[in-house]
Design an enzyme around this catalytic site. Structure first.
Site, PDB file in Angstrom:
ATOM      1  CD  GLU A 172    -133.302  65.319  50.991  1.00  0.00           C
ATOM      2  OE1 GLU A 172    -132.251  65.391  51.641  1.00  0.00           O
ATOM      3  OE2 GLU A 172    -133.364  64.782  49.862  1.00  0.00           O
ATOM      4  CD  GLU A 300    -133.225  66.969  46.216  1.00  0.00           C
ATOM      5  OE1 GLU A 300    -132.320  66.146  46.452  1.00  0.00           O
ATOM      6  OE2 GLU A 300    -133.437  67.975  46.917  1.00  0.00           O
TER       7      GLU A 300
HETATM    8  O1  AHR Z   1    -129.333  67.323  45.266  1.00  0.00           O
HETATM    9  C1  AHR Z   1    -128.364  67.242  46.270  1.00  0.00           C
HETATM   10  C2  AHR Z   1    -128.928  67.150  47.672  1.00  0.00           C
HETATM   11  O2  AHR Z   1    -129.529  65.899  47.854  1.00  0.00           O
HETATM   12  C3  AHR Z   1    -130.027  68.132  48.018  1.00  0.00           C
HETATM   13  O3  AHR Z   1    -129.507  69.341  48.468  1.00  0.00           O
HETATM   14  C4  AHR Z   1    -130.755  67.455  49.123  1.00  0.00           C
HETATM   15  O4  AHR Z   1    -132.099  67.842  49.198  1.00  0.00           O
HETATM   16  C5  AHR Z   1    -130.551  65.974  48.853  1.00  0.00           C
HETATM   17  O5  AHR Z   1    -130.166  65.302  49.973  1.00  0.00           O
END
Ligand code: AHR
Length: 495
Positions: A172, A300
């Protein structure tokens, strides 16, 4: 009009990559400490690994687990977490505003992966980390040479290389919350140069580019800049690409049930758009077809409302039946889009926005565990075509744009045929009050029926009461089938 679902077992669309059922463990909240690692607890083994967690993840047959972050990785120095534990530095942790003891690090995680029977996927520190550190990490994990970091691994008790295959080029990096946030221009330049060096260190690794949601200017730009083939014939290999996958992240949530359950459909459109951006980059950069098409690494995904479960507090979501149905739709999306999905990782595997929670004395399986288990067990092999005809939801959605870009039938369906020739069809009825009696075409009894539902969409599982689980019945395959309100039904038969 009678609603209908037609399934054609001979109409196979594409292979479902086993890595679709990947996990993610971050140094965040109670995911590592008190989650997978709990030394001194009678439920842990001699390594300090929670045995009940290991068994649960083995039940899901989790094929790959991402580590150590997430946002955490942007200030993580892997060398802090290897060697004698009493010499490891304790540090402030900036992403989640905590402290890191470094008691659990590279060797512990890779040992844990071996015990679970899963593969490791490491994310590299693109915030405060250097390319030298990243190269050293690859050497430590993967090389059998007589060189400094490979020897350090040996000194730390591990002769054989671990052969970590998957490496992410940051996490990210577009995010304003990220230590070392970058512009798309700066990121693309850095990612490409790091990728070149990392593949020179170990050409067998798989590199994952850091995307955003899959439908952003960032995604389009970094793909265009990094998916190339002509500049890196180092080692003479002109058939490979430096970048093997493109990562995207999306979390969905809404306080209103229908919006919550339908929101993952936005991820379906994001996947299609990402795939098009990958193709566009290949076309514009004249990448020949001998270079395998880059897949999507959805590393994610989940239902998460950060207002309800803040990250700094460990994001311990309490999932409802509505969330379980949203997770079912998420998984249907991955099955329908299997052509493009090389990997997907539920965020996260334990305690933090997770279907699996630990207490000092055991584990709690949240509502979302049950659809995940059914998919992990049965939706393997290849995606099969289904055609659904039923009424559509036509109210407002979150995010707003979904309604204009995808269909939203009340019944959300996917189907897969496994390597033993058994067909599984997952049908999510997202309607809160209405059951649907459906004409099923192409189905043949006897049919095993698995249902996940509960008294109402707000119900949750607690240590005292399991309001949501799986119930099993049989159906002879004759007449119409009734899909109950707010439920996931999985039908399994041999065509
Ligand atoms: O999964 C929780 C968080 O969400 C992670 O650390 C990040 O990559 C995302 O914003």
């Amino acid at each position: 009009d009678v609603p209908s679902i037609s399934v054609d077992p001979s109409h196979v669309i594409s292979r479902i990559n086993d890595n679709t059922y990947g996990g993610f463990t971050e140094h965040m909240g109670r995911c590592i400490y008190g989650g997978i690692y709990d030394p001194g607890n009678p439920l842990s083994d001699e390594n300090g690994f929670r045995k009940d967690v290991i068994e649960a993840l083995q039940e899901l047959k989790v094929p790959v687990v991402r580590y150590p972050g997430g946002n955490f990785v942007a200030t993580y120095h892997w060398l802090d977490g290897v060697g004698p534990k009493d010499q490891r530095p304790r540090r402030r942790e900036l992403a989640w505003q905590g402290y890191e003891s470094n008691e659990f690090g590279t060797d512990e995680f890779l040992r844990w992966c071996e015990v679970v029977g899963t593969e490791a996927f490491f994310a590299l520190n693109f915030g405060t980390g250097t390319l030298d550190e990243a190269l050293a990490w690859v050497e430590y994990c993967n090389l059998s040479s007589d060189t400094h970091y490979a020897n350090l691994r040996r000194k730390n008790g591990r002769e054989k290389p671990y052969n970590v295959k998957y490496w992410a080029l940051g996490n990210e990096m577009w995010g304003p919350w990220q230590v070392g946030q970058m512009t798309k221009e700066d990121y693309a330049k850095k990612a490409y140069q790091w990728a070149k060096a990392l593949k020179l260190m170990d050409p067998s690794i798989v590199l994952i580019l850091c995307g955003e949601t899959g439908h952003s200017t960032w995604d389009a730009y970094v793909l265009k800049e990094c998916i190339r083939w002509d500049l890196h014939g180092l080692g003479g290999d002109m058939t490979a690409s430096l970048i093997d996958m493109h990562s995207i992240h999306i979390y969905t949530a809404s306080k209103e049930h229908v919006k919550n359950a339908i929101a993952p459909r936005s991820a379906e459109r994001a996947i299609e758009i990402t795939a098009s951006l990958i193709d566009l980059a290949r076309i514009e950069n004249k990448v020949p077809s001998s270079v395998p098409r880059q897949g999507i690494c959805f590393d994610e995904w989940n239902v998460w409302d950060p207002a309800r479960a803040p990250g700094e507090e460990g994001a311990e979501e309490k999932y409802t039946l509505s969330d379980a149905l949203a997770v079912s739709v998420w998984l249907n999306v991955f099955i329908r889009q299997s052509k493009y999905i090389s990997m997907a990782n539920i965020a996260q595997s334990v305690n933090v926005i997770s279907p699996l929670m630990t207490t000092k004395t055991g584990i709690l399986k949240q509502t979302t565990w049950w659809p995940l288990l059914l998919f992990c067990k049965y939706m393997r092999g290849s995606t099969v075509a289904v055609h659904v005809r039923c009424e559509e939801y036509d109210g407002p959605t979150e995010p707003l744009w979904i309604r204009g870009t995808v269909d939203t039938p009340w019944l959300d369906v996917s189907a897969a045929i496994d390597d033993q020739g058994v067909l599984s069809m997952a049908v999510v009825n997202v309607h809160e009050t209405k059951s649907f009696s459906v004409d099923l075409k192409g189905i043949k009894g006897p049919v095993d029926v698995y249902t996940v539902t509960g008294s109402d969409v707000a119900c949750v599982n607690t240590a005292e009461e399991s309001a949501v689980g799986i119930s099993e019945t049989k159906w002879d395959g004759n007449g119409r089938f009734e899909f109950p309100k707010h439920s996931l039904t999985m039908l399994r038969w041999t065509p």
